[in-house]
Design a protein around this motif. Structure first.
Motif, PDB file in Angstrom:
ATOM      1  N   ALA A   1       0.765  -1.145   0.268  1.00  0.00           N
ATOM      2  CA  ALA A   1       0.128   0.549   0.171  1.00  0.00           C
ATOM      3  C   ALA A   1       1.041   1.170   0.512  1.00  0.00           C
ATOM      4  CB  ALA A   1      -0.887   0.157   1.380  1.00  0.00           C
ATOM      5  N   VAL A   2       0.946   2.675  -0.669  1.00  0.00           N
ATOM      6  CA  VAL A   2       1.219   3.336  -0.944  1.00  0.00           C
ATOM      7  C   VAL A   2       0.123   4.729  -0.361  1.00  0.00           C
ATOM      8  CG1 VAL A   2       2.759   4.216  -2.905  1.00  0.00           C
ATOM      9  CG2 VAL A   2       3.102   2.374  -2.066  1.00  0.00           C
ATOM     10  N   VAL A   3       0.607   5.513  -0.428  1.00  0.00           N
ATOM     11  CA  VAL A   3       0.033   6.641   0.693  1.00  0.00           C
ATOM     12  C   VAL A   3       0.581   8.320   0.546  1.00  0.00           C
ATOM     13  CG1 VAL A   3      -0.955   8.162   2.176  1.00  0.00           C
ATOM     14  CG2 VAL A   3      -1.457   5.560   2.604  1.00  0.00           C
ATOM     15  N   ALA A   4       0.000   8.760  -0.623  1.00  0.00           N
ATOM     16  CA  ALA A   4       1.416   9.840  -1.470  1.00  0.00           C
ATOM     17  C   ALA A   4       2.818   9.612  -1.111  1.00  0.00           C
ATOM     18  CB  ALA A   4       1.562  10.905   0.653  1.00  0.00           C
ATOM     19  N   GLY A   5       2.944   8.783  -1.724  1.00  0.00           N
ATOM     20  CA  GLY A   5       4.257   7.949  -2.722  1.00  0.00           C
ATOM     21  C   GLY A   5       4.087   7.814  -4.319  1.00  0.00           C
ATOM     22  N   SER A   6       5.135   8.486  -5.136  1.00  0.00           N
ATOM     23  CA  SER A   6       5.383   8.272  -5.812  1.00  0.00           C
ATOM     24  C   SER A   6       6.465   7.381  -6.929  1.00  0.00           C
ATOM     25  CB  SER A   6       4.056   8.930  -6.992  1.00  0.00           C
ATOM     26  OG  SER A   6       5.506   9.763  -6.920  1.00  0.00           O
ATOM     27  N   TRP A   7       6.336   6.974  -8.119  1.00  0.00           N
ATOM     28  CA  TRP A   7       7.601   6.209  -8.679  1.00  0.00           C
ATOM     29  C   TRP A   7       8.605   7.301  -8.970  1.00  0.00           C
ATOM     30  CZ3 TRP A   7       6.077   0.808 -10.233  1.00  0.00           C
ATOM     31  CH2 TRP A   7       7.318   0.363 -10.963  1.00  0.00           C
ATOM     32  N   PRO A   8      10.185   6.726  -8.363  1.00  0.00           N
ATOM     33  CA  PRO A   8      10.785   7.517  -9.196  1.00  0.00           C
ATOM     34  C   PRO A   8      11.075   7.416 -10.525  1.00  0.00           C
ATOM     35  CG  PRO A   8      11.542   7.068  -6.710  1.00  0.00           C
ATOM     36  CD  PRO A   8      10.232   5.745  -7.680  1.00  0.00           C
ATOM     37  N   ALA A   9      11.611   8.715 -11.054  1.00  0.00           N
ATOM     38  CA  ALA A   9      11.660   9.080 -12.911  1.00  0.00           C
ATOM     39  C   ALA A   9      12.830   8.456 -12.450  1.00  0.00           C
ATOM     40  CB  ALA A   9      11.505  10.723 -12.973  1.00  0.00           C
ATOM     41  N   SER A  10      13.338   7.747 -12.708  1.00  0.00           N
ATOM     42  CA  SER A  10      14.933   7.086 -12.643  1.00  0.00           C
ATOM     43  C   SER A  10      14.351   5.612 -12.248  1.00  0.00           C
ATOM     44  CB  SER A  10      16.041   7.871 -12.232  1.00  0.00           C
ATOM     45  OG  SER A  10      15.862   7.820 -10.871  1.00  0.00           O
ATOM     46  N   LEU A  11      13.820   5.041 -11.561  1.00  0.00           N
ATOM     47  CA  LEU A  11      13.572   3.592 -11.550  1.00  0.00           C
ATOM     48  C   LEU A  11      12.530   2.916 -12.742  1.00  0.00           C
ATOM     49  CD1 LEU A  11      13.741   1.761  -9.065  1.00  0.00           C
ATOM     50  CD2 LEU A  11      10.809   2.481  -8.205  1.00  0.00           C
ATOM     51  N   HIS A  12      13.899   2.501 -12.373  1.00  0.00           N
ATOM     52  CA  HIS A  12      13.035   0.832 -13.600  1.00  0.00           C
ATOM     53  C   HIS A  12      13.038  -0.510 -13.075  1.00  0.00           C
ATOM     54  CE1 HIS A  12      14.277   3.748 -16.645  1.00  0.00           C
ATOM     55  NE2 HIS A  12      15.174   3.959 -16.416  1.00  0.00           N
ATOM     56  N   CYS A  13      12.020  -0.915 -13.762  1.00  0.00           N
ATOM     57  CA  CYS A  13      11.349  -2.309 -12.690  1.00  0.00           C
ATOM     58  C   CYS A  13      11.998  -3.836 -13.577  1.00  0.00           C
ATOM     59  CB  CYS A  13       9.988  -2.354 -12.623  1.00  0.00           C
ATOM     60  SG  CYS A  13       9.283  -2.995 -11.247  1.00  0.00           S
ATOM     61  N   ALA A  14      13.229  -3.578 -13.898  1.00  0.00           N
ATOM     62  CA  ALA A  14      13.756  -5.212 -14.658  1.00  0.00           C
ATOM     63  C   ALA A  14      13.629  -6.354 -13.999  1.00  0.00           C
ATOM     64  CB  ALA A  14      15.115  -4.938 -15.145  1.00  0.00           C
ATOM     65  N   GLN A  15      13.506  -6.312 -11.817  1.00  0.00           N
ATOM     66  CA  GLN A  15      12.808  -7.516 -11.987  1.00  0.00           C
ATOM     67  C   GLN A  15      12.100  -8.324 -10.989  1.00  0.00           C
ATOM     68  OE1 GLN A  15      16.724  -8.394  -8.722  1.00  0.00           O
ATOM     69  NE2 GLN A  15      17.309  -7.075  -9.759  1.00  0.00           N
ATOM     70  N   GLY A  16      11.120  -7.224 -11.250  1.00  0.00           N
ATOM     71  CA  GLY A  16       9.381  -7.036 -10.758  1.00  0.00           C
ATOM     72  C   GLY A  16       8.437  -8.310 -11.500  1.00  0.00           C
ATOM     73  N   ARG A  17       7.486  -8.783 -10.365  1.00  0.00           N
ATOM     74  CA  ARG A  17       7.387  -9.033 -11.161  1.00  0.00           C
ATOM     75  C   ARG A  17       5.395  -9.459 -10.264  1.00  0.00           C
ATOM     76  NH1 ARG A  17       9.477 -14.035  -7.627  1.00  0.00           N
ATOM     77  NH2 ARG A  17       7.940 -14.198  -5.715  1.00  0.00           N
ATOM     78  N   PRO A  18       3.977  -9.063 -10.658  1.00  0.00           N
ATOM     79  CA  PRO A  18       2.834  -9.272 -10.465  1.00  0.00           C
ATOM     80  C   PRO A  18       3.264  -9.019  -9.008  1.00  0.00           C
ATOM     81  CG  PRO A  18       2.461 -10.479 -12.000  1.00  0.00           C
ATOM     82  CD  PRO A  18       4.373 -10.505 -11.622  1.00  0.00           C
TER      83      PRO A  18
ATOM     84  N   PRO B   1       1.772  19.029  -2.346  1.00  0.00           N
ATOM     85  CA  PRO B   1       2.666  19.834  -2.750  1.00  0.00           C
ATOM     86  C   PRO B   1       4.241  18.815  -2.612  1.00  0.00           C
ATOM     87  CG  PRO B   1       2.612  20.090  -0.336  1.00  0.00           C
ATOM     88  CD  PRO B   1       1.691  19.257  -1.203  1.00  0.00           C
ATOM     89  N   PHE B   2       4.562  17.926  -1.852  1.00  0.00           N
ATOM     90  CA  PHE B   2       5.679  17.517  -2.095  1.00  0.00           C
ATOM     91  C   PHE B   2       5.538  16.255  -3.191  1.00  0.00           C
ATOM     92  CE2 PHE B   2       5.917  18.417   2.652  1.00  0.00           C
ATOM     93  CZ  PHE B   2       5.824  19.813   2.402  1.00  0.00           C
ATOM     94  N   VAL B   3       5.195  15.656  -2.885  1.00  0.00           N
ATOM     95  CA  VAL B   3       4.300  14.884  -4.686  1.00  0.00           C
ATOM     96  C   VAL B   3       3.723  14.655  -5.671  1.00  0.00           C
ATOM     97  CG1 VAL B   3       3.994  11.781  -4.686  1.00  0.00           C
ATOM     98  CG2 VAL B   3       5.386  12.837  -2.124  1.00  0.00           C
ATOM     99  N   PRO B   4       4.098  15.927  -6.401  1.00  0.00           N
ATOM    100  CA  PRO B   4       2.940  16.324  -7.047  1.00  0.00           C
ATOM    101  C   PRO B   4       2.216  15.178  -8.154  1.00  0.00           C
ATOM    102  CG  PRO B   4       5.414  17.777  -7.830  1.00  0.00           C
ATOM    103  CD  PRO B   4       5.247  16.028  -6.233  1.00  0.00           C
TER     104      PRO B   4
END
Length: 323
Positions: A181-198, A210-213
């Motif tokens: 669960a993610v509250v008021a957070g987002s993906w860093p623009a430089s993050l690449h998810c090569a290993q991730g899975r569902p 104002p902090f996580v546009p």
């Protein structure tokens, strides 16, 4: 002297979570003295790549004198930049969520109150140089090794930069958690998810954060977040939907304003809540915030309660039959 965590003592049959936690505290290096903790909460210290890392651990209360039998489903909640484990514990107030009453709750401390969420400087170097993914792996291993946490029922949650750290962990430590669960957070623009899975994900975002546009980009200069822009909420959601193999989403308008977006035909469930006119907040928290505190508009009346919804989401995942 730091003890070798590879030689953990197994939990005695029938021992409750507090007995297992006492054993873990004996097996880990002692934490430095600190302010008194809330009743029932303990602080543990791990050594990760030679660095001391700490977390607060809160076993469930005993019912009728009998604690729940372990190992337990476990929620690990990461604080925001500038926060502490104690502060995010108060903000989320997980004790309000009845479905989590038999869960182990864990609140790790970020080094210097932040996380290495994957932000990159303009030269390509890491904005924060701490082995935080390794820390979370080690934390789960230590809790599981003492019979406290069930490694097959680990879920991650994070607020702000802690939410971004959760997303990085899903990518770089696939299989560590069955849900997030993610509250008021987002993906860093430089993050690449090569290993991730569902993996099942639940998200909450305010349109006036104002902090996580919501549209992505850099936070205001007053927010000392280091280098590296954040992706928009839309890109964060689409990246996760692609990871989960989801089809086009369906939207539901909320009575108090905003939207609930649910993706179908996913390999793992995914839901996102958009809350209009809300700043950098945890919706439903006892600490609703106030105008002028620098975090954007307070939680609007009628907004969904993130703690209650997160609890229901995670419990439904934990109760699903295994493969």
């Amino acid at each position: 002297m730091t003890r070798d965590l590879s030689r953990r003592r197994p939990r005695a049959p029938g021992a409750g979570p507090r007995a297992a936690l006492a054993a873990l505290l004996l097996a880990l290096p002692a934490a430095a003295p600190a302010a008194p903790l809330p009743e029932g909460v303990e602080r543990i210290t791990l050594s990760v790549d030679g660095l001391p890392r700490t977390a607060l651990v809160e076993p469930p209360a005993a019912a009728d004198g009998q604690p729940p039998a372990g190992p337990l489903p476990t929620l690990i909640l990461l604080h925001d930049m500038g926060q502490s484990a104690r502060q995010v514990r108060a903000l989320a107030a997980l004790e309000r969520a009845e479905p989590l009453k038999d869960w182990l709750r864990v609140y790790p401390e970020g080094a210097e109150r932040t996380w290495n969420a994957g932000r990159r400087r303009v030269d390509g170097g890491e904005a924060v140089r701490m082995p935080d993914v390794a820390f979370l792996r080690a934390l789960v291993a230590a809790l599981a090794g003492q019979g406290l946490a069930d490694p097959s029922r680990i879920v991650l949650a994070g607020f702000g930069e802690g939410g971004s750290m959760v997303l990085r962990t899903l990518c770089e430590a696939p299989g560590l958690a069955m849900g997030a669960a993610v509250v008021a957070g987002s993906w860093p623009a430089s993050l690449h998810c090569a290993q991730g899975r569902p993996v099942s994900v639940l998200m909450f975002h305010g349109t006036e954060d104002p902090f996580v546009p919501y549209a992505g980009g850099q936070a205001p200069p007053a927010r000392k977040v280091g280098a590296g822009a954040m992706a928009s909420v839309a890109r964060t959601a689409s990246s996760l939907a692609a990871l989960n193999g989801c089809r086009a989403p369906s939207d539901e308008t909320l009575p108090a304003g905003g939207r609930k977006r649910l993706w179908f035909a996913c390999e793992a469930p995914m839901i996102a809540w958009r809350i209009e006119r809300m700043g950098h907040r945890w919706p439903g928290s006892p600490e609703r915030g106030r105008a002028g505190d620098g975090l954007g508009p307070p939680v609007p009346e009628g907004a969904p309660d993130a703690t209650v919804l997160i609890a229901a989401f995670f419990v439904s995942l934990a109760e699903r039959p295994g493969p």
